[in-house]
Design a protein around this motif. Structure first.
Motif, mmCIF file in Angstrom:
data_model
loop_
_atom_site.group_PDB
_atom_site.id
_atom_site.type_symbol
_atom_site.label_atom_id
_atom_site.label_comp_id
_atom_site.label_asym_id
_atom_site.label_seq_id
_atom_site.Cartn_x
_atom_site.Cartn_y
_atom_site.Cartn_z
ATOM 1 N N ILE A 212 0.840 -1.204 0.000
ATOM 2 C CA ILE A 212 0.000 0.000 0.000
ATOM 3 C C ILE A 212 0.874 1.253 0.000
ATOM 4 N N LYS A 213 1.962 1.235 0.745
ATOM 5 C CA LYS A 213 2.879 2.374 0.757
ATOM 6 C C LYS A 213 3.411 2.662 -0.649
ATOM 7 N N LEU A 214 3.802 1.601 -1.355
ATOM 8 C CA LEU A 214 4.371 1.774 -2.693
ATOM 9 C C LEU A 214 3.326 2.252 -3.690
ATOM 10 N N ILE A 215 2.095 1.714 -3.589
ATOM 11 C CA ILE A 215 1.048 2.088 -4.532
ATOM 12 C C ILE A 215 0.595 3.531 -4.322
ATOM 13 N N THR A 216 0.436 3.917 -3.067
ATOM 14 C CA THR A 216 -0.089 5.256 -2.752
ATOM 15 C C THR A 216 0.998 6.318 -2.660
ATOM 16 N N HIS A 217 2.271 5.892 -2.634
ATOM 17 C CA HIS A 217 3.393 6.826 -2.478
ATOM 18 C C HIS A 217 3.274 7.618 -1.172
ATOM 19 N N GLN A 218 2.768 6.959 -0.147
ATOM 20 C CA GLN A 218 2.641 7.589 1.159
ATOM 21 C C GLN A 218 3.377 6.761 2.204
ATOM 22 N N TYR A 219 4.007 7.468 3.125
ATOM 23 C CA TYR A 219 4.824 6.855 4.174
ATOM 24 C C TYR A 219 6.068 6.208 3.549
ATOM 25 N N VAL A 220 7.035 5.883 4.385
ATOM 26 C CA VAL A 220 8.316 5.374 3.898
ATOM 27 C C VAL A 220 8.316 3.850 3.987
ATOM 28 N N PRO A 221 8.510 3.149 2.868
ATOM 29 C CA PRO A 221 8.515 1.678 2.912
ATOM 30 C C PRO A 221 9.745 1.140 3.612
ATOM 31 N N GLN A 222 9.613 -0.060 4.135
ATOM 32 C CA GLN A 222 10.746 -0.741 4.760
ATOM 33 C C GLN A 222 11.802 -1.015 3.701
ATOM 34 N N ASN A 223 13.016 -0.587 3.968
ATOM 35 C CA ASN A 223 14.112 -0.777 3.021
ATOM 36 C C ASN A 223 15.227 -1.508 3.737
ATOM 37 N N GLY A 224 15.290 -2.804 3.534
ATOM 38 C CA GLY A 224 16.295 -3.600 4.226
ATOM 39 C C GLY A 224 15.819 -5.025 4.370
ATOM 40 N N ILE A 225 16.026 -5.597 5.538
ATOM 41 C CA ILE A 225 15.698 -6.998 5.785
ATOM 42 C C ILE A 225 14.770 -7.085 6.981
ATOM 43 N N CYS A 226 13.707 -7.843 6.829
ATOM 44 C CA CYS A 226 12.759 -8.070 7.928
ATOM 45 C C CYS A 226 12.721 -9.571 8.215
ATOM 46 N N ILE A 227 13.046 -9.942 9.438
ATOM 47 C CA ILE A 227 13.067 -11.350 9.834
ATOM 48 C C ILE A 227 12.082 -11.557 10.975
ATOM 49 N N ILE A 228 11.227 -12.566 10.819
ATOM 50 C CA ILE A 228 10.200 -12.878 11.810
ATOM 51 C C ILE A 228 10.436 -14.282 12.348
ATOM 52 N N ASP A 229 10.551 -14.394 13.651
ATOM 53 C CA ASP A 229 10.715 -15.685 14.314
ATOM 54 C C ASP A 229 9.580 -15.822 15.318
ATOM 55 N N THR A 230 8.470 -16.435 14.890
ATOM 56 C CA THR A 230 7.319 -16.537 15.782
ATOM 57 C C THR A 230 7.535 -17.555 16.890
ATOM 58 N N ALA A 231 8.470 -18.490 16.691
ATOM 59 C CA ALA A 231 8.751 -19.473 17.739
ATOM 60 C C ALA A 231 9.359 -18.805 18.966
ATOM 61 N N ASN A 232 10.091 -17.715 18.735
ATOM 62 C CA ASN A 232 10.752 -17.007 19.839
ATOM 63 C C ASN A 232 10.226 -15.584 20.005
ATOM 64 N N ASN A 233 9.070 -15.293 19.386
ATOM 65 C CA ASN A 233 8.455 -13.949 19.491
ATOM 66 C C ASN A 233 9.440 -12.837 19.133
ATOM 67 N N LEU A 234 10.074 -12.996 17.984
ATOM 68 C CA LEU A 234 11.103 -12.042 17.561
ATOM 69 C C LEU A 234 10.752 -11.471 16.196
ATOM 70 N N LEU A 235 10.816 -10.157 16.080
ATOM 71 C CA LEU A 235 10.668 -9.487 14.789
ATOM 72 C C LEU A 235 11.738 -8.405 14.696
ATOM 73 N N ALA A 236 12.564 -8.503 13.673
ATOM 74 C CA ALA A 236 13.645 -7.532 13.498
ATOM 75 C C ALA A 236 13.571 -6.934 12.100
ATOM 76 N N ALA A 237 13.506 -5.616 12.024
ATOM 77 C CA ALA A 237 13.529 -4.910 10.745
ATOM 78 C C ALA A 237 14.838 -4.146 10.660
ATOM 79 N N VAL A 238 15.741 -4.635 9.834
ATOM 80 C CA VAL A 238 17.076 -4.050 9.692
ATOM 81 C C VAL A 238 17.052 -3.106 8.508
ATOM 82 N N LYS A 239 17.290 -1.844 8.760
ATOM 83 C CA LYS A 239 17.201 -0.832 7.708
ATOM 84 C C LYS A 239 18.521 -0.684 6.978
ATOM 85 N N ALA A 240 18.402 -0.425 5.673
ATOM 86 C CA ALA A 240 19.598 -0.212 4.852
ATOM 87 C C ALA A 240 20.184 1.160 5.141
#
Length: 240
Positions: A212-240
């Protein structure tokens, strides 16, 4: 050329001009503050005057841009100019890599991945890709010759190979004495590349939001790596 890039060109000239002095046009918006009515009205008048002056200056820069492009002076509407000036300070330039670039090179964000505690996750994702190229299947998925009684043995073998590949990758990326937790490897192999419903729901929501961010050109999209580990309740968004 879209009107946005004409305005962006004019903004570059505005910022580089003696008037702009490296600053963005004023939006005219007053920040949250405490003030009596008269003071607020006076301040609002000053902010609006400054915003109008800046918009007039940017409009002059834009006129030169459209003339150079052999376009009419009113090619960009006054409404577009007004909206652009109000939001110019929120513009962000996002440069991304193609997925194949990420898969074929050493990670540029490795130090950030280490700091976020997800370097092993990333290495295992990359190792799973190598495993797929070698065997034509993801680790944990039985091949055509594997019987029901042999699945546990195959998973153990896949886990050993996946961990070895991940260690080799981390070594190639310049890591000394890399370690990959066996429990994490076991989770990768146990899932067998299945789309677990709870993980799919979280990932689907994130992807939809970024789309939606890319289509509407609103807000800044995540630029980097997003890793989700639901087994350990971990979410990390690493920005470029």
């Amino acid at each position: 050329t879209s009107n946005f890039w004409l305005l962006a060109n004019a903004l570059r000239r505005y910022v580089a001009s003696e008037y702009g002095a490296g600053k963005m046009p004023h939006s005219g918006a007053i920040p949250d503050m405490k003030a009596d009515t008269q003071s607020y009205v006076n301040l609002l008048r000053i902010y609006k005057q400054k915003a109008e002056q800046d918009k007039a200056e940017l409009t002059q820069c834009l006129r030169k841009v459209v003339q150079e492009a052999a376009l009419a002076d009113d090619h960009v509407s006054a409404g577009e100019i007004d909206t652009f000036c109000k939001n110019a300070s929120q513009l962000r330039l996002v440069r991304t890599h193609a997925l194949h670039h990420e898969a074929e090179t050493a990670p540029e964000l490795w130090d950030n991945l280490v700091n976020e505690g997800v370097s092993e996750h990333y290495a295992l994702f990359r190792a799973a890709g190598v495993f797929l190229e070698k065997h034509g299947r993801y680790p944990g998925i039985p091949d055509a010759d594997t019987g029901a009684g042999d699945l546990d043995a195959q998973c153990e073998q896949d886990a050993r190979e996946l961990r070895a590949i991940a260690v080799d990758l981390m070594t190639a990326w310049g890591n000394k004495d890399p370690e990959v937790a066996e429990s994490l490897v076991a989770e990768f192999v146990r899932s067998g590349y299945m789309e677990l419903h709870n993980v799919a729901a979280v990932v689907g929501g994130i992807v939809a939001q970024e789309t939606i961010k890319l289509i509407t050109h609103q807000y800044v999209p995540q630029n980097g790596i997003c890793i989700i580990d639901t087994a350990n309740n971990l979410l990390a968004a690493v920005k470029a």
